[in-house]
Design a protein around this motif. Structure first.
Motif, PDB file in Angstrom:
ATOM      1  N   VAL A 257       0.839  -1.200   0.000  1.00  0.00           N
ATOM      2  CA  VAL A 257       0.000   0.000   0.000  1.00  0.00           C
ATOM      3  C   VAL A 257       0.876   1.252   0.000  1.00  0.00           C
ATOM      4  CG1 VAL A 257      -1.941   1.164   1.112  1.00  0.00           C
ATOM      5  CG2 VAL A 257      -1.646  -1.308   1.402  1.00  0.00           C
ATOM      6  N   THR A 258       0.507   2.231  -0.802  1.00  0.00           N
ATOM      7  CA  THR A 258       1.242   3.494  -0.865  1.00  0.00           C
ATOM      8  C   THR A 258       0.262   4.652  -0.774  1.00  0.00           C
ATOM      9  OG1 THR A 258       2.862   2.445  -2.330  1.00  0.00           O
ATOM     10  CG2 THR A 258       2.914   4.845  -2.194  1.00  0.00           C
ATOM     11  N   LEU A 259       0.628   5.654   0.014  1.00  0.00           N
ATOM     12  CA  LEU A 259      -0.158   6.888   0.137  1.00  0.00           C
ATOM     13  C   LEU A 259       0.377   7.922  -0.845  1.00  0.00           C
ATOM     14  CD1 LEU A 259      -0.298   7.225   4.032  1.00  0.00           C
ATOM     15  CD2 LEU A 259      -2.238   6.761   2.537  1.00  0.00           C
ATOM     16  N   TYR A 260      -0.524   8.598  -1.542  1.00  0.00           N
ATOM     17  CA  TYR A 260      -0.169   9.670  -2.468  1.00  0.00           C
ATOM     18  C   TYR A 260      -0.999  10.901  -2.134  1.00  0.00           C
ATOM     19  CZ  TYR A 260       1.735   5.851  -5.255  1.00  0.00           C
ATOM     20  OH  TYR A 260       2.438   4.758  -5.682  1.00  0.00           O
ATOM     21  N   LYS A 261      -0.363  12.060  -2.099  1.00  0.00           N
ATOM     22  CA  LYS A 261      -1.093  13.306  -1.886  1.00  0.00           C
ATOM     23  C   LYS A 261      -1.638  13.803  -3.220  1.00  0.00           C
ATOM     24  CE  LYS A 261       1.319  14.782   2.228  1.00  0.00           C
ATOM     25  NZ  LYS A 261       2.105  15.845   2.882  1.00  0.00           N
ATOM     26  N   ALA A 262      -2.898  14.202  -3.206  1.00  0.00           N
ATOM     27  CA  ALA A 262      -3.534  14.690  -4.432  1.00  0.00           C
ATOM     28  C   ALA A 262      -2.778  15.884  -5.010  1.00  0.00           C
ATOM     29  CB  ALA A 262      -4.988  15.071  -4.144  1.00  0.00           C
ATOM     30  N   GLU A 263      -2.186  16.692  -4.151  1.00  0.00           N
ATOM     31  CA  GLU A 263      -1.450  17.874  -4.615  1.00  0.00           C
ATOM     32  C   GLU A 263      -0.290  17.490  -5.523  1.00  0.00           C
ATOM     33  OE1 GLU A 263      -2.338  18.726  -0.165  1.00  0.00           O
ATOM     34  OE2 GLU A 263      -2.361  17.023  -1.521  1.00  0.00           O
ATOM     35  N   ASP A 264       0.274  16.296  -5.326  1.00  0.00           N
ATOM     36  CA  ASP A 264       1.395  15.838  -6.153  1.00  0.00           C
ATOM     37  C   ASP A 264       0.923  15.302  -7.498  1.00  0.00           C
ATOM     38  OD1 ASP A 264       3.121  16.511  -4.083  1.00  0.00           O
ATOM     39  OD2 ASP A 264       3.060  14.490  -3.222  1.00  0.00           O
ATOM     40  N   LEU A 265      -0.395  15.250  -7.681  1.00  0.00           N
ATOM     41  CA  LEU A 265      -0.985  14.743  -8.922  1.00  0.00           C
ATOM     42  C   LEU A 265      -1.921  15.789  -9.527  1.00  0.00           C
ATOM     43  CD1 LEU A 265      -1.604  11.325  -7.301  1.00  0.00           C
ATOM     44  CD2 LEU A 265      -0.321  11.555  -9.436  1.00  0.00           C
ATOM     45  N   ALA A 266      -1.587  17.060  -9.325  1.00  0.00           N
ATOM     46  CA  ALA A 266      -2.446  18.151  -9.784  1.00  0.00           C
ATOM     47  C   ALA A 266      -2.362  18.375 -11.282  1.00  0.00           C
ATOM     48  CB  ALA A 266      -2.091  19.446  -9.049  1.00  0.00           C
ATOM     49  N   SER A 267      -1.283  17.911 -11.892  1.00  0.00           N
ATOM     50  CA  SER A 267      -1.103  18.054 -13.336  1.00  0.00           C
ATOM     51  C   SER A 267      -0.985  16.664 -13.955  1.00  0.00           C
ATOM     52  CB  SER A 267       0.175  18.852 -13.632  1.00  0.00           C
ATOM     53  OG  SER A 267       0.535  18.710 -14.996  1.00  0.00           O
ATOM     54  N   PRO A 268      -1.581  16.447 -15.120  1.00  0.00           N
ATOM     55  CA  PRO A 268      -1.479  15.128 -15.753  1.00  0.00           C
ATOM     56  C   PRO A 268      -0.081  14.814 -16.261  1.00  0.00           C
ATOM     57  CG  PRO A 268      -2.618  16.653 -17.204  1.00  0.00           C
ATOM     58  CD  PRO A 268      -2.414  17.368 -15.902  1.00  0.00           C
TER      59      PRO A 268
ATOM     60  N   SER B 272     -18.916  18.797  -1.227  1.00  0.00           N
ATOM     61  CA  SER B 272     -18.211  18.060  -2.279  1.00  0.00           C
ATOM     62  C   SER B 272     -16.746  17.858  -1.884  1.00  0.00           C
ATOM     63  CB  SER B 272     -18.296  18.795  -3.616  1.00  0.00           C
ATOM     64  OG  SER B 272     -17.523  19.969  -3.593  1.00  0.00           O
ATOM     65  N   ALA B 273     -16.029  17.139  -2.728  1.00  0.00           N
ATOM     66  CA  ALA B 273     -14.599  16.926  -2.496  1.00  0.00           C
ATOM     67  C   ALA B 273     -13.872  18.265  -2.517  1.00  0.00           C
ATOM     68  CB  ALA B 273     -14.038  16.000  -3.573  1.00  0.00           C
ATOM     69  N   SER B 274     -12.769  18.324  -1.803  1.00  0.00           N
ATOM     70  CA  SER B 274     -11.973  19.559  -1.724  1.00  0.00           C
ATOM     71  C   SER B 274     -11.393  19.922  -3.092  1.00  0.00           C
ATOM     72  CB  SER B 274     -10.840  19.370  -0.718  1.00  0.00           C
ATOM     73  OG  SER B 274      -9.982  18.325  -1.147  1.00  0.00           O
ATOM     74  N   ALA B 275     -11.034  21.185  -3.260  1.00  0.00           N
ATOM     75  CA  ALA B 275     -10.514  21.667  -4.546  1.00  0.00           C
ATOM     76  C   ALA B 275      -9.245  20.929  -4.988  1.00  0.00           C
ATOM     77  CB  ALA B 275     -10.274  23.172  -4.484  1.00  0.00           C
ATOM     78  N   PRO B 276      -8.253  20.680  -4.107  1.00  0.00           N
ATOM     79  CA  PRO B 276      -7.078  19.924  -4.565  1.00  0.00           C
ATOM     80  C   PRO B 276      -7.429  18.503  -5.025  1.00  0.00           C
ATOM     81  CG  PRO B 276      -6.543  21.130  -2.573  1.00  0.00           C
ATOM     82  CD  PRO B 276      -8.030  21.232  -2.755  1.00  0.00           C
ATOM     83  N   MET B 277      -8.410  17.879  -4.372  1.00  0.00           N
ATOM     84  CA  MET B 277      -8.818  16.542  -4.805  1.00  0.00           C
ATOM     85  C   MET B 277      -9.510  16.623  -6.164  1.00  0.00           C
ATOM     86  SD  MET B 277      -8.472  13.496  -3.839  1.00  0.00           S
ATOM     87  CE  MET B 277      -9.042  11.894  -4.373  1.00  0.00           C
ATOM     88  N   LYS B 278     -10.335  17.629  -6.339  1.00  0.00           N
ATOM     89  CA  LYS B 278     -11.027  17.808  -7.624  1.00  0.00           C
ATOM     90  C   LYS B 278     -10.019  18.092  -8.733  1.00  0.00           C
ATOM     91  CE  LYS B 278     -14.751  18.223 -10.184  1.00  0.00           C
ATOM     92  NZ  LYS B 278     -14.233  18.013 -11.524  1.00  0.00           N
ATOM     93  N   GLN B 279      -8.953  18.822  -8.409  1.00  0.00           N
ATOM     94  CA  GLN B 279      -7.918  19.090  -9.411  1.00  0.00           C
ATOM     95  C   GLN B 279      -7.255  17.775  -9.850  1.00  0.00           C
ATOM     96  OE1 GLN B 279      -5.097  22.083  -8.221  1.00  0.00           O
ATOM     97  NE2 GLN B 279      -4.296  22.309 -10.283  1.00  0.00           N
ATOM     98  N   PHE B 280      -6.973  16.894  -8.880  1.00  0.00           N
ATOM     99  CA  PHE B 280      -6.444  15.567  -9.211  1.00  0.00           C
ATOM    100  C   PHE B 280      -7.437  14.802 -10.088  1.00  0.00           C
ATOM    101  CE2 PHE B 280      -7.406  11.202  -7.802  1.00  0.00           C
ATOM    102  CZ  PHE B 280      -6.419  10.525  -8.508  1.00  0.00           C
ATOM    103  N   MET B 281      -8.713  14.841  -9.725  1.00  0.00           N
ATOM    104  CA  MET B 281      -9.730  14.119 -10.486  1.00  0.00           C
ATOM    105  C   MET B 281      -9.756  14.606 -11.935  1.00  0.00           C
ATOM    106  SD  MET B 281     -12.607  14.090  -7.454  1.00  0.00           S
ATOM    107  CE  MET B 281     -13.957  13.381  -8.398  1.00  0.00           C
ATOM    108  N   ASP B 282      -9.708  15.929 -12.104  1.00  0.00           N
ATOM    109  CA  ASP B 282      -9.698  16.487 -13.458  1.00  0.00           C
ATOM    110  C   ASP B 282      -8.422  16.093 -14.211  1.00  0.00           C
ATOM    111  OD1 ASP B 282     -12.123  17.645 -12.891  1.00  0.00           O
ATOM    112  OD2 ASP B 282     -11.340  19.676 -12.668  1.00  0.00           O
ATOM    113  N   ALA B 283      -7.289  16.095 -13.510  1.00  0.00           N
ATOM    114  CA  ALA B 283      -6.012  15.742 -14.147  1.00  0.00           C
ATOM    115  C   ALA B 283      -5.974  14.272 -14.564  1.00  0.00           C
ATOM    116  CB  ALA B 283      -4.851  16.044 -13.198  1.00  0.00           C
ATOM    117  N   SER B 284      -6.833  13.449 -13.970  1.00  0.00           N
ATOM    118  CA  SER B 284      -6.836  12.022 -14.317  1.00  0.00           C
ATOM    119  C   SER B 284      -7.392  11.767 -15.724  1.00  0.00           C
ATOM    120  CB  SER B 284      -7.635  11.218 -13.280  1.00  0.00           C
ATOM    121  OG  SER B 284      -9.032  11.364 -13.465  1.00  0.00           O
ATOM    122  N   SER B 285      -7.828  12.802 -16.402  1.00  0.00           N
ATOM    123  CA  SER B 285      -8.399  12.613 -17.749  1.00  0.00           C
ATOM    124  C   SER B 285      -7.372  12.029 -18.723  1.00  0.00           C
ATOM    125  CB  SER B 285      -8.955  13.928 -18.288  1.00  0.00           C
ATOM    126  OG  SER B 285      -7.921  14.890 -18.411  1.00  0.00           O
TER     127      SER B 285
END
Length: 195
Positions: free
Chosen positions: A33-44, A68-81
């Motif tokens: 298991v590995t933990l990742y911060k959403a902030e480190d995945l803000a850009s695709p 809703s989910a926090s803005a940094p999490m939403k940024q990660f979600m959007d970057a997952s495109s």
């Protein structure tokens, strides 16, 4: 050995604490298991996207802010495109957790966002599978597991006037460990079945 990634954002440390207990529950099954911060995945184009692509499961976690989910999490979600275009997460296991100051706090909205994200990626969503622990007069609130009664995913509470050192409480953290264990066990069965 199954590989599980936990991608989360934590504004004040409470959700990070929940993430650590989800991690513990999953790791106790023998999963990697590995933990990742959403902030480190803000850009695709930057961050450990390749590591997420090799994971067997991704667990999403965020505080619920304003329903809703926090803005940094939403940024990660959007970057997952970019991963979406490549089908990088298709047929992986997915699950989600959230934390807020209120017992209900519209956390279902955040869990629904995560389930929708998983659906967009073609992932297999895992629900909590635990019955509510505080739904009858014979039950006590203190110590009850899954006391908010969420089934879609894990929902915990950290009172807004308490630091991350003092919240969420022990019952919610134990619930988080059981959630991590469930996701890890489902992932192991899924991976074994695919083989």
């Amino acid at each position: 050995m199954t590989k599980i990634a936990i991608v989360y954002h934590s504004g004040y440390g409470h959700t990070a604490k929940v993430a650590e207990h989800v991690f513990k529950g999953a790791a106790d099954t023998g999963a990697d298991v590995t933990l990742y911060k959403a902030e480190d995945l803000a850009s695709p184009d930057t961050g450990p996207w390749d590591e997420l692509a090799t994971a067997d499961a991704i667990i999403f976690g965020s505080p619920t802010y304003m329903g809703s989910a926090s803005a940094p999490m939403k940024q990660f979600m959007d970057a997952s495109s970019k991963s979406w275009f490549a089908d990088a997460w298709k047929d992986k296991i997915a699950a989600g957790f959230t934390n807020s100051g209120a017992l209900a706090g519209d956390k279902s909205s955040t869990l629904a966002q995560f389930a929708t994200l998983a659906g967009q990626h073609g992932m297999i969503w895992v629900n909590f599978g635990m019955k509510p622990g505080f739904n009858a007069s014979a039950h006590e609130f203190e110590g009850a597991l899954n006391r908010a009664g969420h089934a879609t995913g894990l929902a915990t509470q950290a009172l807004t006037d308490l630091s991350a050192e003092d919240g969420p409480d022990a019952a919610d953290l134990k619930t988080a460990e059981l959630f991590g264990k469930r996701v890890a066990e489902v992932t192991e069965r899924w991976v074994r079945g695919k083989a």
